[in-house]
Design a protein around this motif. Structure first.
Motif, short mmCIF file in Angstrom:
data_model
loop_
_atom_site.label_atom_id
_atom_site.label_comp_id
_atom_site.label_asym_id
_atom_site.label_seq_id
_atom_site.Cartn_x
_atom_site.Cartn_y
_atom_site.Cartn_z
N GLU A 32 -29.67 34.87 0.22
CA GLU A 32 -28.74 35.63 -0.63
C GLU A 32 -27.40 35.73 0.08
OE1 GLU A 32 -29.51 39.43 -2.56
OE2 GLU A 32 -31.65 39.05 -2.35
N PRO A 33 -26.31 35.79 -0.63
CA PRO A 33 -26.15 35.78 -2.09
C PRO A 33 -26.30 34.36 -2.64
CG PRO A 33 -24.01 35.86 -1.04
CD PRO A 33 -25.02 35.94 0.06
N PRO A 34 -26.42 34.21 -3.98
CA PRO A 34 -26.49 32.88 -4.58
C PRO A 34 -25.25 32.05 -4.22
CG PRO A 34 -27.03 34.55 -6.20
CD PRO A 34 -26.53 35.28 -5.01
N SER A 35 -25.35 30.75 -4.38
CA SER A 35 -24.30 29.84 -3.90
C SER A 35 -22.93 30.13 -4.53
CB SER A 35 -24.69 28.39 -4.13
OG SER A 35 -24.92 28.17 -5.50
N ILE A 36 -22.92 30.59 -5.79
CA ILE A 36 -21.65 31.01 -6.41
C ILE A 36 -21.86 32.43 -6.94
CG2 ILE A 36 -19.87 30.44 -8.10
CD1 ILE A 36 -21.11 27.62 -8.27
N THR A 37 -21.20 33.36 -6.31
CA THR A 37 -21.46 34.76 -6.63
C THR A 37 -20.16 35.51 -6.87
OG1 THR A 37 -23.47 34.79 -5.32
CG2 THR A 37 -22.47 36.91 -5.74
N ASN A 38 -20.17 36.37 -7.86
CA ASN A 38 -19.03 37.25 -8.13
C ASN A 38 -19.44 38.68 -7.79
OD1 ASN A 38 -16.99 35.43 -9.68
ND2 ASN A 38 -19.00 34.95 -10.52
N ILE A 39 -18.59 39.33 -7.03
CA ILE A 39 -18.88 40.71 -6.63
C ILE A 39 -17.71 41.58 -7.08
CG2 ILE A 39 -19.47 42.24 -4.71
CD1 ILE A 39 -21.41 39.97 -4.77
N THR A 90 -21.29 46.65 -3.06
CA THR A 90 -22.07 46.15 -1.94
C THR A 90 -23.02 45.06 -2.40
OG1 THR A 90 -21.95 48.31 -0.90
CG2 THR A 90 -23.70 46.87 -0.14
N PHE A 91 -23.10 44.02 -1.60
CA PHE A 91 -24.08 42.96 -1.87
C PHE A 91 -24.87 42.67 -0.60
CE2 PHE A 91 -22.01 39.23 0.13
CZ PHE A 91 -20.73 39.73 0.33
N THR A 92 -25.93 41.92 -0.78
CA THR A 92 -26.83 41.66 0.33
C THR A 92 -26.66 40.24 0.84
OG1 THR A 92 -28.43 43.19 -0.58
CG2 THR A 92 -29.27 41.59 1.00
N TYR A 126 -17.43 35.05 7.59
CA TYR A 126 -16.67 34.59 6.42
C TYR A 126 -15.54 33.71 6.91
CZ TYR A 126 -12.89 37.84 7.52
OH TYR A 126 -11.85 38.48 8.13
N LYS A 153 -25.40 27.45 -10.21
CA LYS A 153 -25.11 28.37 -11.31
C LYS A 153 -24.31 29.56 -10.78
CE LYS A 153 -28.79 27.25 -14.50
NZ LYS A 153 -30.00 27.72 -15.21
N TYR A 161 -23.24 33.50 -10.68
CA TYR A 161 -23.89 34.79 -10.88
C TYR A 161 -22.92 35.94 -10.62
CZ TYR A 161 -28.21 32.14 -10.89
OH TYR A 161 -29.20 31.24 -11.21
N LEU A 162 -23.28 37.08 -11.18
CA LEU A 162 -22.53 38.32 -10.93
C LEU A 162 -23.51 39.32 -10.32
CD1 LEU A 162 -19.93 40.08 -11.37
CD2 LEU A 162 -20.94 40.75 -13.55
N LYS A 163 -23.05 40.00 -9.29
CA LYS A 163 -23.88 41.03 -8.68
C LYS A 163 -23.87 42.23 -9.61
CE LYS A 163 -26.00 43.12 -5.18
NZ LYS A 163 -25.97 44.50 -5.58
N TYR A 218 -28.88 39.88 -9.42
CA TYR A 218 -27.85 38.93 -9.83
C TYR A 218 -28.17 38.47 -11.25
CZ TYR A 218 -26.48 38.83 -4.98
OH TYR A 218 -26.04 39.19 -3.74
#
Lengths: 434, 207
Positions: free
Chosen positions: A188-195, A200-202, A223, B90, B92-94, B99
């Motif tokens: 985690e996080p997935p390869s393309i992630t929006n926060i 907070t994300f893991t 990063y 794909k 994703y949005l947290k 997700y």
């Protein structure tokens, strides 16, 4: 005198050369002195499959006449891709052989090494003969894993029958070194992630210790501060931009030191404080305190920092006033049960305002003006719905329920019947105009 | 008995609150600095948890002479769930502790060559696609605002601007990477060589 000093200096230089610092390769390296590979596909140029004959060191043999050969195209083992210092010796046992019979050991695969590796002449003496294939270039796992050998029998000079040899046991004797390494992956996080900003994300990564003892292993979440790939540890200082971690960074594997095959999973909670619209690469670098174990970085995920998420929900889809009679004033049927809830879901990441707007109600050509519908977020008072947005609730935190109530005053002079219209429910980030 | 249980279960189901209105949205970015004559692209991210819905997008307002494209204008949002094992590639949005896969809407804004320097607003609205029937239908609406700062003189060449790139590029950070350590290791012979050269120099000077 000058010459003596010069020689002395040269000796010092040679001493430095000899005492060059070496990588500390100690107990963590697996050294496999003897790995025996036997053929699983061996084909005689005339007799066909002879695999079983040349895998046995008994009286079962494959007879090779002049200019005949055995192709060995598959072995019962494969080499670990991380193996180094590979030495491959091809052995074949000859039971009976013509005095003039000689053996050519050819490499037929990989193509880059194709050609004769050895010419062996037993002079009619049965026994175990060998050919160093590493001397012919086979010294990498890839080359070894694609190794095909052709054993050709040649009577030289050809003196007619008997002109053959009997091949019994064929095998490879391989030595190699395995250096332990860290096999890593980013879960985690997935390869393309929006926060959404300030959420907070893991970051979760796994490291496997392979090929031996890996020592004390730690992971550091990073990063891309200056380049395309992660190059900077994420700060542990709250408020640091574009990210900060809530845990320690680096983190050590709790089961250190890691042994062969052991894995460890590390998790960081990371707050995305960077500017909206910024994109970052995030990954984890694993390292060991054993200098013979190389660092390894996970693949990276692209993390984009977005505006806040607004997610508004309702468990109802319409207000059904039923068949309307001219002049009547009625209450929406769901008022008593507090049906008309508008929920700021807990997936919303910022305080929100809710606005309401309506349309006129229609039944064919007959119209009831939108102002005849009244509403409120309490049952105490009522206000007319309009064709412009009206604030229904402000600064509502995620998880908040806004209960709304509706009434209608049907004007006189219109036909009775069912009238249809629309109520628009708009959610905006608190303070934003609809 | 079993029949009664079935009826009770059915009644419970009928009165369970069912999510019928709602979707989640966020913007990848909401502001950009461009020159007049340039165009800029933004992305809106959408999801709908546990239910399918369709959204219609339209431009509510934009400065005169500007052109705005919304691609696509009609978006079907399938019933999304939290992904326990997100797929590579794909987007994703947290959302909370999980997700969710998002659908994207592209907003392209093109400014005319003669746009005067200043700050401008483009407003997009997404409305749930629902027919008015059986009374007053509740429809979910969401706004998306884009703030464009047009600066300087128009460029000679028409170009597409990316959004403001916030990614830091000029920070000087000293990090000893593995590669650098390796290089350092490879240069081990430098100190002894320097000592020898110095000794030789001293020696020859004395001579």
């Amino acid at each position: 005198m000058k010459k003596i000093i010069l020689i002395f200096i040269c000796m010092i230089f040679i001493f430095f050369l000899i005492s060059k610092p070496k990588l500390n390769i100690t107990s963590s390296i697996i050294f496999d002195p003897q790995s025996i590979w036997i053929p699983t596909i061996a084909t005689h140029s005339v007799d066909g499959d002879v695999t079983s004959l040349i895998n046995e060191s008994d009286d079962s043999t494959s007879v090779v006449d002049n200019n005949e050969y055995i192709d060995i195209t598959l072995w019962n083992e494969t080499m670990n891709p991380s193996a180094t210092d590979i030495v491959v010796i091809f052995y074949f046992e000859v039971d009976v052989t013509d005095t003039n019979f000689e053996w050519h050991v050819n490499i037929t695969s990989p193509a880059s090494l194709a050609g004769e590796a050895c010419l062996i002449d037993p002079n009619g003496v049965p026994g175990n003969y060998s050919c160093n294939l590493t001397a012919a270039g086979v010294d990498t796992p890839d080359e070894l894993n694609s190794l095909d050998v052709r054993l050709i029998g040649v009577e030289n000079p050809d003196q007619g029958p008997p002109d053959n040899g009997e091949v019994d046991y064929v095998y490879l004797n391989i030595t190699y070194i395995l250096i332990p390494y860290l096999q890593v992956s980013l879960e985690e996080p997935p390869s393309i992630t929006n926060i959404p900003q300030n959420q907070t994300f893991t970051v979760n990564a796994t490291v496997y210790c392979q090929n031996g003892e890996c020592g004390n292993v730690q992971g550091i979440v990073r990063y891309n501060s200056t380049g395309l790939n992660p190059d900077q540890a994420i700060s542990t200082i709250p408020g640091a931009e574009p990210f900060y971690v809530l845990e320690q960074n680096p983190l050590s594997c709790p089961t250190n030191p890691l042994t062969d095959g052991e894995f460890c999973n590390l998790t960081w909670r990371v707050n995305a404080t960077g500017q909206i619209g910024s994109d970052w690469k995030v990954g984890v670098l694993f390292s060991s305190d054993d200098p013979s174990v190389s660092d390894n970085h996970t693949s990276n995920s692209t993390v984009s920092i977005t505006t806040c998420t607004i997610d508004i929900d309702a468990a109802w889809s319409r207000i059904d006033f039923g068949v309307l009679q001219p002049g009547q004033s009625i209450e929406a049927p769901g008022n008593q049960n507090h049906l008309y809830n508008i929920t700021i879901l807990d997936t919303t990441t910022c305080p929100s305002d809710i606005y309401l707007m309506g349309t006129d109600l229609q039944n064919g050509t007959s119209i009831i003006g939108v102002g005849n519908i009244t509403w409120n977020s309490t049952q105490v008072s009522q206000k007319s719905l309009s064709k412009t947005y009206q604030l229904a609730g402000s600064s509502l935190d995620s998880g908040t329920n806004l209960t709304t109530f509706y009434w209608i005053s049907v004007p006189t002079g219109i036909p009775w019947g069912k009238y249809n219209g629309t109520l628009y429910v708009k959610g905006v980030q608190s303070g934003t105009q609809p | 008995m079993a029949h009664n249980l079935k009826i009770t279960f059915l009644i419970i189901l009928l009165f369970l609150p069912v999510s019928v209105l709602g979707f989640g949205s966020t913007q990848k970015d909401y502001k950009a600095d461009i020159y007049s004559g340039q165009s800029v692209e933004f992305e809106i991210l959408l999801y709908s948890l546990n239910k399918e819905t369709t959204m219609m997008f339209k431009t509510v307002s934009h400065p005169e002479g500007w052109r705005v494209w919304i691609i696509p204008e009609k978006v079907n949002l399938p019933a999304a769930t939290f992904n326990s094992e997100p797929e590579i590639g794909k987007e994703y949005l947290k959302v909370n502790e999980g997700y969710v896969e998002v659908k994207k809407v592209l907003v392209k804004i093109e400014t005319p060559w003669d746009t005067i320097t200043g700050d401008y607003l483009v407003r997009i609205e997404a409305v749930e696609n629902k027919q008015s029937s059986n009374g007053v239908s509740a429809v979910n609406v969401r706004d998306f605002n884009f703030f464009i700062r047009v600066k300087g003189l128009p460029l000679q060449e028409k170009t597409t601007s990316s959004k403001i790139n916030h990614t830091a590029v000029n920070k000087t950070v000293l990090i000893r990477t593995t590669h650098e350590k390796k290089k350092e290791f490879e240069r081990w012979w430098l100190p002894p060589l320097l000592i020898i050269i110095l000794l030789l120099l001293v020696l020859f000077r004395r001579a």
